[in-house]
Design an enzyme around this catalytic site. Structure first.
Site, short mmCIF file in Angstrom:
data_model
loop_
_atom_site.label_atom_id
_atom_site.label_comp_id
_atom_site.label_asym_id
_atom_site.label_seq_id
_atom_site.Cartn_x
_atom_site.Cartn_y
_atom_site.Cartn_z
N ARG A 1 -2.68 7.81 16.97
CA ARG A 1 -3.92 7.30 17.59
C ARG A 1 -3.72 6.97 19.07
NH1 ARG A 1 -6.79 3.67 12.78
NH2 ARG A 1 -7.94 5.41 11.86
N LYS B 1 -11.52 7.77 -6.69
CA LYS B 1 -12.74 7.34 -7.37
C LYS B 1 -14.01 8.01 -6.88
CE LYS B 1 -11.05 2.81 -8.64
NZ LYS B 1 -11.19 1.37 -8.41
N GLY C 1 -12.23 6.02 7.43
CA GLY C 1 -13.53 5.54 6.98
C GLY C 1 -14.70 6.16 7.74
N GLY D 1 -6.67 9.10 6.13
CA GLY D 1 -5.26 8.74 6.19
C GLY D 1 -4.38 9.56 5.25
C1 3PG Z 1 -9.48 2.49 10.52
O1 3PG Z 1 -8.26 2.39 10.58
O2 3PG Z 1 -10.05 3.17 9.65
C2 3PG Z 1 -10.28 1.80 11.57
O3 3PG Z 1 -9.47 1.25 12.54
C3 3PG Z 1 -11.19 0.75 10.97
O4 3PG Z 1 -10.45 -0.30 10.41
P1 3PG Z 1 -11.15 -1.25 9.36
O5 3PG Z 1 -11.33 -0.43 8.10
O6 3PG Z 1 -10.23 -2.42 9.15
O7 3PG Z 1 -12.48 -1.67 9.91
MG MG Z 2 -9.59 1.82 7.11
#
Ligand code: 3PG
Ligand code: MG
Length: 425
Positions: A57, A219, A399, A376
């Protein structure tokens, strides 16, 4: 001095989640010389033993930061790390990230300011000279950040003249540094955010067809919007991971001791029915790797999905299912991938995911496939096989990538569009 222009993607013609992005302004070409530029990045990276364990990142956002510094901006970097929930807590300081930045940008002065609010932040920022960079401490040490609190956002705005959002992977969060702040200063999209939005936009909104999505993960319950949205846009949807079991169960197949979400079997049926109406083929495994326990070195075997023993659980796609995915991949022009096919972290249940990664990479290298992956686990699997660089585009977002795939309008991107639209009126 102006930010150097590059022939990179312009906002023109982009759309995402049904959102018109033509009013999003990019930072390229903006006169930033001598100005304090607040750059929201996503430095939410793994820290192990006090050092950054994966700098992806950082590396991906470096072009924005370096270009601003070269253009004579005072670069004020804002980020969160982890989920400290409003209190200073160990392991969540951005200090190791600033250290890593120094390593990645030799010859550039990089300050670390131990607070993002109050006197220490103000004094620290006042000392930054044109061409220098300051990394401020974790935004989430203040509750106002996650509350999208206007007072907190105003305090951040006081530290800068211009705002840049280059944190696509955090833009699904309506937090102060992502949302409110974009309304308080002239707001621009950074180079990484633009690259993310245009790569994902092209793949989702206007892909070379046929287009296939591969969605895995444990899920169904966490991916209902994504699956529902995708079946109306994709030509094929391959379902992997634990959630494939719920789809198999919806077909009346006995999945033995596998992870299934019985309360989502009706949802799975509904998604299948929608897919049929939309002309999207759903692809499920026909053979699977099963074991009685989920741990390394355990006895395993391959069996057809109709013959899973009562005491065994499905942990990966079998060779026939992988071959079928490869056959399909050879026929599609675009693939969008989020989520592994199996429990890839534990050998030998990663073979299906790894084989898929290699094939997607090979077809892309040969110029026969446009491939976009995010999340991820998926990125980790690509890195294990060593093919992340071969894909057309790998998103830094987890996310946010999922929400985008699900058709959501990301608050951070919406705020940039609104701010851009206001300033041109
Ligand atoms: C992530 O790593 O997906 C983003 O930085 C968002 O982090 P968070 O899910 O803790 O809001
Ligand atoms: Mg996250």
């Amino acid at each position: 001095m102006n930010m150097a222009s590059s022939p990179a993607d312009a906002a023109e013609g982009l759309s995402g989640g049904g959102l018109d992005l033509s009013s999003v302004k990019t930072i390229e070409g903006v006169d930033v010389g001598g100005k304090r530029v607040l750059v929201r990045v996503d430095f939410n990276v793994p820290i192990e033993n006090g050092v950054v364990a994966d700098a992806t990142r950082l590396e991906r956002v470096l072009p924005t930061i370096a270009s601003l510094a070269r253009s004579g901006a005072k670069v004020i970097v804002l980020s969160h790390l982890g989920r400290p929930e409003g209190v200073v807590s160990p392991g969540t300081s951005l200090w190791p990230v600033a250290e890593k930045m120094r390593e990645l940008m030799p010859g550039t002065t990089i300050h670390f300011i131990g607070d993002c609010f109050g006197e220490e932040a103000r004094r620290g920022v006042a000392a930054v000279k044109p061409g220098e960079i300051a990394v401020l401490e974790n935004l989430r040490y203040y509750k106002g950040e996650e509350k999208n609190d206007m007072e907190f956002a105003k305090a951040l705005a006081d530290l800068g003249d211009i705002y840049v959002n280059d944190a696509f992977s955090s833009s699904h969060r309506a937090h102060a540094s992502i949302e409110a702040l974009a309304h308080l200063r002239p707001a621009y999209a950074g180079l990484l955010l633009m690259a993310e939005v245009s790569a994902l936009g092209r793949a989702l909104e206007n892909p070379a067809r046929p287009v296939m999505a591969i969605v895995g993960g444990a899920k169904v319950s966490t991916k209902i919007e994504v699956l529902t949205h995708l079946v109306s846009r994709m030509d094929q949807l391959a379902v992997g991971g634990g959630m494939a079991n719920t789809f198999l169960a919806a077909e009346g197949i006995d999945t033995g001791a596998s992870l299934v979400e019985p309360e989502f079997i009706e949802t799975a049926k509904d998604i299948v029915a929608r897919a049929e109406r939309a002309g999207c083929e759903i692809v499920l495994p026909t053979d699977v790797v099963v074991a009685k326990e989920f741990k390394p070195g355990v006895d395993w075997r391959v069996c057809p999905v109709g013959a899973v023993p009562a005491d065994a659980m499905i942990l990966d796609f079998g060779p026939r299912s992988v071959a079928e995915l490869k056959r399909r991949l050879a026929q599609v022009k675009t693939v969008l991938w989020n989520g592994p096919l199996g429990a890839f972290e534990t050998a030998p249940f990663g073979e299906g995911t790894f084989a898929l990664a290699r094939e997607v990479a090979r077809l892309t290298r040969e110029g026969n496939l446009v491939s976009v992956a995010g999340g991820g686990d998926t990125v980790r699997a690509l890195n294990i096989v060593g093919v992340a660089d071969d894909l057309t585009y790998v998103s830094t977002a987890g996310g946010a990538f999922l929400e985008w795939l699900g058709g959501a309008k990301l608050p951070g991107v919406v705020a940039l569009a609104q701010s851009g639209a206001r300033s041109t009126r």
